[in-house]
Structure formats: C-alpha cells, structure tokens
Motif scaffolding. Structure first.
Motif, PDB file in Angstrom:
ATOM      1  N   PRO A 293      60.432  65.883 -34.647  1.00 46.54           N
ATOM      2  CA  PRO A 293      59.931  67.107 -35.275  1.00 46.54           C
ATOM      3  C   PRO A 293      61.035  67.960 -35.902  1.00 46.54           C
ATOM      4  CG  PRO A 293      58.935  66.802 -33.121  1.00 46.54           C
ATOM      5  CD  PRO A 293      60.013  65.768 -33.233  1.00 46.54           C
ATOM      6  N   ILE A 294      62.254  67.842 -35.390  1.00 44.90           N
ATOM      7  CA  ILE A 294      63.361  68.606 -35.974  1.00 44.90           C
ATOM      8  C   ILE A 294      64.169  67.699 -36.885  1.00 44.90           C
ATOM      9  CG2 ILE A 294      63.517  70.229 -34.069  1.00 44.90           C
ATOM     10  CD1 ILE A 294      65.878  68.610 -33.007  1.00 44.90           C
ATOM     11  N   PRO A 295      64.771  68.248 -37.961  1.00 40.82           N
ATOM     12  CA  PRO A 295      65.516  67.398 -38.893  1.00 40.82           C
ATOM     13  C   PRO A 295      66.746  66.786 -38.241  1.00 40.82           C
ATOM     14  CG  PRO A 295      65.888  69.724 -39.369  1.00 40.82           C
ATOM     15  CD  PRO A 295      64.797  69.669 -38.345  1.00 40.82           C
ATOM     16  N   LYS A 296      67.129  65.621 -38.707  1.00 41.41           N
ATOM     17  CA  LYS A 296      68.302  64.936 -38.167  1.00 41.41           C
ATOM     18  C   LYS A 296      69.332  64.746 -39.279  1.00 41.41           C
ATOM     19  CE  LYS A 296      66.229  60.387 -38.989  1.00 41.41           C
ATOM     20  NZ  LYS A 296      67.117  59.976 -40.077  1.00 41.41           N
ATOM     21  N   ASN A 297      70.559  64.445 -38.865  1.00 42.09           N
ATOM     22  CA  ASN A 297      71.609  64.192 -39.835  1.00 42.09           C
ATOM     23  C   ASN A 297      71.504  62.788 -40.398  1.00 42.09           C
ATOM     24  OD1 ASN A 297      72.787  66.709 -39.423  1.00 42.09           O
ATOM     25  ND2 ASN A 297      74.077  65.972 -37.775  1.00 42.09           N
ATOM     26  N   PHE A 298      71.823  62.682 -41.672  1.00 40.77           N
ATOM     27  CA  PHE A 298      71.958  61.365 -42.276  1.00 40.77           C
ATOM     28  C   PHE A 298      73.339  60.810 -41.934  1.00 40.77           C
ATOM     29  CE2 PHE A 298      73.997  59.141 -45.813  1.00 40.77           C
ATOM     30  CZ  PHE A 298      73.206  58.014 -45.885  1.00 40.77           C
ATOM     31  N   GLY A 299      73.447  59.481 -41.772  1.00 36.96           N
ATOM     32  CA  GLY A 299      74.779  58.947 -41.609  1.00 36.96           C
ATOM     33  C   GLY A 299      74.931  57.784 -40.668  1.00 36.96           C
ATOM     34  N   GLY A 300      73.860  57.335 -40.020  1.00 36.68           N
ATOM     35  CA  GLY A 300      73.970  56.175 -39.148  1.00 36.68           C
ATOM     36  C   GLY A 300      74.285  54.915 -39.948  1.00 36.68           C
ATOM     37  N   LEU A 301      74.864  53.936 -39.279  1.00 37.90           N
ATOM     38  CA  LEU A 301      75.252  52.707 -39.967  1.00 37.90           C
ATOM     39  C   LEU A 301      74.063  52.016 -40.608  1.00 37.90           C
ATOM     40  CD1 LEU A 301      77.402  50.600 -40.670  1.00 37.90           C
ATOM     41  CD2 LEU A 301      76.968  49.522 -38.449  1.00 37.90           C
ATOM     42  N   THR A 302      72.948  51.951 -39.873  1.00 36.11           N
ATOM     43  CA  THR A 302      71.753  51.300 -40.420  1.00 36.11           C
ATOM     44  C   THR A 302      71.238  52.046 -41.641  1.00 36.11           C
ATOM     45  OG1 THR A 302      71.122  50.470 -38.240  1.00 36.11           O
ATOM     46  CG2 THR A 302      69.403  50.542 -39.920  1.00 36.11           C
ATOM     47  N   GLU A 303      71.249  53.386 -41.567  1.00 33.12           N
ATOM     48  CA  GLU A 303      70.755  54.190 -42.685  1.00 33.12           C
ATOM     49  C   GLU A 303      71.632  54.039 -43.920  1.00 33.12           C
ATOM     50  OE1 GLU A 303      70.528  58.077 -41.011  1.00 33.12           O
ATOM     51  OE2 GLU A 303      68.430  57.865 -40.450  1.00 33.12           O
ATOM     52  N   THR A 304      72.956  54.109 -43.752  1.00 28.23           N
ATOM     53  CA  THR A 304      73.833  53.992 -44.913  1.00 28.23           C
ATOM     54  C   THR A 304      73.752  52.594 -45.521  1.00 28.23           C
ATOM     55  OG1 THR A 304      75.686  53.496 -43.411  1.00 28.23           O
ATOM     56  CG2 THR A 304      75.472  55.765 -44.154  1.00 28.23           C
ATOM     57  N   THR A 305      73.645  51.565 -44.674  1.00 29.70           N
ATOM     58  CA  THR A 305      73.529  50.200 -45.186  1.00 29.70           C
ATOM     59  C   THR A 305      72.212  50.011 -45.922  1.00 29.70           C
ATOM     60  OG1 THR A 305      74.868  49.351 -43.344  1.00 29.70           O
ATOM     61  CG2 THR A 305      73.561  47.756 -44.572  1.00 29.70           C
ATOM     62  N   SER A 306      71.123  50.504 -45.344  1.00 24.86           N
ATOM     63  CA  SER A 306      69.810  50.395 -45.998  1.00 24.86           C
ATOM     64  C   SER A 306      69.796  51.148 -47.314  1.00 24.86           C
ATOM     65  CB  SER A 306      68.710  50.921 -45.077  1.00 24.86           C
ATOM     66  OG  SER A 306      68.530  50.068 -43.976  1.00 24.86           O
ATOM     67  N   PHE A 307      70.450  52.296 -47.322  1.00 24.35           N
ATOM     68  CA  PHE A 307      70.483  53.080 -48.554  1.00 24.35           C
ATOM     69  C   PHE A 307      71.260  52.356 -49.647  1.00 24.35           C
ATOM     70  CE2 PHE A 307      71.947  56.820 -51.106  1.00 24.35           C
ATOM     71  CZ  PHE A 307      70.700  57.126 -51.605  1.00 24.35           C
TER      72      PHE A 307
END
Length: 338
Positions: free
Chosen positions: A22-36
């Motif tokens: 429910p609360i916003p999270k930071n961008f920057g995990g390895l999976t997220e950056t790789t997927s992006f």
C-alpha cells in the motif's frame, strides 16, 4: 496490424506485473533494473524496425536510450554510495571498459564476417577506434564510455560527493552543448542528461520516497500517465528540425523517467521474458542493425509482422551467443586482473 503489435508489446511488458504494498517503494532492485533493461531493449528495437518497415514505433527510440542512460547513472552512483573503495585503482574503469568493449568488438567481428563486401579497411579501422563505426547505432557505445570516464575522474578527485555531483552536471551540460553543435542529431544530446537524472535519483532516493509517501502518489501517477501519453501522441506531429521540437524532445526523457519511477513505486514489476531480455539487452542493441540488414537484404519479407517476429528471433539468438562469449572472455580477464 498496429493494434496487434501494440497488444503484443504490452503483454511482454506487463505480464505478471502485480500490485505492490500500500505504501510506495523505491525502484532499484536487481530484478527490476534487469527487467527494465529488457523493456528498453524492446522499445529501441521496435523504434529502429520502423526504419525498415512501416512506421509503427518510429521516434520512440529516444525513450529507450534515455532509460539506458538513467540506469547507468543510477547504478554507478549506487555503487559509489554502498561499496567501499568503489573507485580505487584502475579496477573500476577497467571493468567498465571491458564490459562495454568486449561485446562491441565481438559484434564488430560478426558485422565484418557477414557484411564484409560492404566495407573496406578504412571502415574497419574507424570502427575499431569507434569513429563512424559500421556497427549500427554504436554512437551510444562512445558516449557511455565518455560518461563512465567522466564519472570516474570527477568522483575520484572531488573533495566530496556534492562537489562531484555539481561537476558532473556541468560536464553533462557541456557535453550536450558540444554534441548539439557538432553532431546535431537530437537523440545524441537530448537523451544523455538522463545519466545525471539517474545519479541524482540515487543521491536523493530517500527524500524522493518521503515526498511520494506524503502525497497521493496514485493520482500523481495517473496525471503523469496522461501527460506522458499526450507527449507520445504529439511526438508524431512535430518537425524535429525546429527549435521548439528540440525543446519538446528534451522534455520527453524527463516525463518518461518520472512516469516509470512512479510506476515502479506502485507495482511489483518484472517477468521472466523481460528479465531474460534484460540480461542480453546490450547485445540486442548492438546486433539489431545487422539483423535488419540481413533480413531485409536476403529474405525479402513483405509482411511487417513476420519481418518483426523473424528479426527478433534472430537478434535474440545472436545476442545469446555474443553474451556467452563475452562472459567467457570477461571471466578470464577478471582472473588475470586479480
């Protein structure tokens, strides 16, 4: 045809995307950056396919390249913040050089082997020196190397982080001015400042997240989505030789950056397809021009959808091969360096 391509793209991007906390999270995990990176690779390839087939995704390339610059700046500054002796000795610059140059030279060999009749010794020497390279869209290779070197020098010898950030922002501005004067191709100077945006986001990530938590970030995301969509729709209406169009193009990377940061604040993002493509995104970028040339010259595929699918399959296969060779060479060089 356009609707089918758009739906296919959206499935690749958003499949398996789930709602976050429910609360916003930071961008920057390895999976997220790789997927992006995987998404950015798709965007860039589709934008360049527009040069050989129908103009479905043309002019979207600047979005993809801007995202790559943002991730580069973000990841470098995260390393600077969190790793002791990050810039010690020559390890930093050596690793970045071989990470960029090994895949590039492997792809250059492939270009020469397949399209050797189109080049002479001068073309090859220039490509080795990254001057008017025969590797399509390789301007990015030169620019990112310049930015890596500038990052290393500036933060290596700056008296503190804030001073380094200011100096890097000045460098980025000077680069954009010089690139505008000398090259005059909008994507080369309009996208590069996203490297600094990534750097600043990493530096101020806690403050930014605090601001987002204190506002209705979902409504903000909706507003930015509308603005971003309007930007993309207007993207086809301008003559990009005009001064106004240049200012418009400068704004597009910022709008896109804000949009995707809010997106990642709301959703848990990433799927196997994007993650897979993200791991070979650099190789995909380097090989796309070669594959388009091969498919267009030797296969004469008239149907746009078949052309796109066939091209993507070949690009992926070749990228996997180049990525495997790169990792093999990289591992040997790292052992030698130690």
């Amino acid at each position: 045809m356009k609707i089918l391509l758009l739906l296919t793209f959206l499935v690749l991007v958003f499949w398996n995307t789930t709602k976050a906390n429910p609360i916003p999270k930071n961008f920057g995990g390895l999976t997220e950056t790789t997927s992006f990176r995987g998404i950015l690779a798709i965007i860039v390839v589709l934008s360049h396919i527009g040069l050989t087939t129908s103009n479905y995704f043309d002019k979207f390339g600047i979005i993809g390249v801007s995202g790559f610059f943002f991730l580069s700046g973000y990841c470098l500054f995260e390393g600077l913040k969190n790793k002791a002796n990050y810039l010690k000795g020559i390890n930093f610059i050596f690793k970045r050089l071989i990470t960029i140059l090994i895949p590039y030279y492997l792809c250059l060999v492939l270009y020469i082997a397949i399209l050797h009749n189109n080049f002479n010794s001068t073309n090859i020497i220039q490509s080795i020196l990254l001057i008017n390279s025969i590797v399509s869209y390789s301007w990015y290779v030169t620019v990112i190397l310049i930015f890596y070197l500038a990052f290393y020098i500036i933060f290596k010898f700056s008296k503190d982080i804030k001073c380094g950030i200011i100096l890097f922002l000045i460098f980025n501005l000077i680069y954009m001015i010089i690139a505008k004067i000398i090259v005059q191709q909008r994507y080369i100077f309009c996208s590069s400042y996203c490297f600094s945006l990534g750097l600043l986001y990493s530096y101020k990530i806690k403050d930014i997240n605090l601001i987002i938590k204190n506002i209705n970030y979902k409504i903000l995301f909706l507003v930015i989505t509308i603005i971003f969509t309007a930007y993309l729709m207007l993207n086809f209406k301008f003559n990009f030789n005009s001064t106004f169009a240049t200012l418009y193009t400068l704004g597009l990377p910022t709008i896109f950056t804000i949009w995707f940061l809010l997106f990642f604040s709301i959703f848990n993002f990433g799927n196997k397809c994007n993650n897979f493509l993200g791991k070979i995104s650099y190789e995909i970028y380097l090989l796309q021009g070669l594959v388009f040339n091969i498919v267009k010259t030797y296969f004469h595929i008239a149907n746009d959808l078949i052309f796109i699918i066939f091209s993507l399959i070949i690009i992926t296969i070749l990228s996997l091969i180049i990525n495997y060779l790169y990792k093999l060479i990289y591992s040997k060089l790292i052992i030698f360096l130690k």
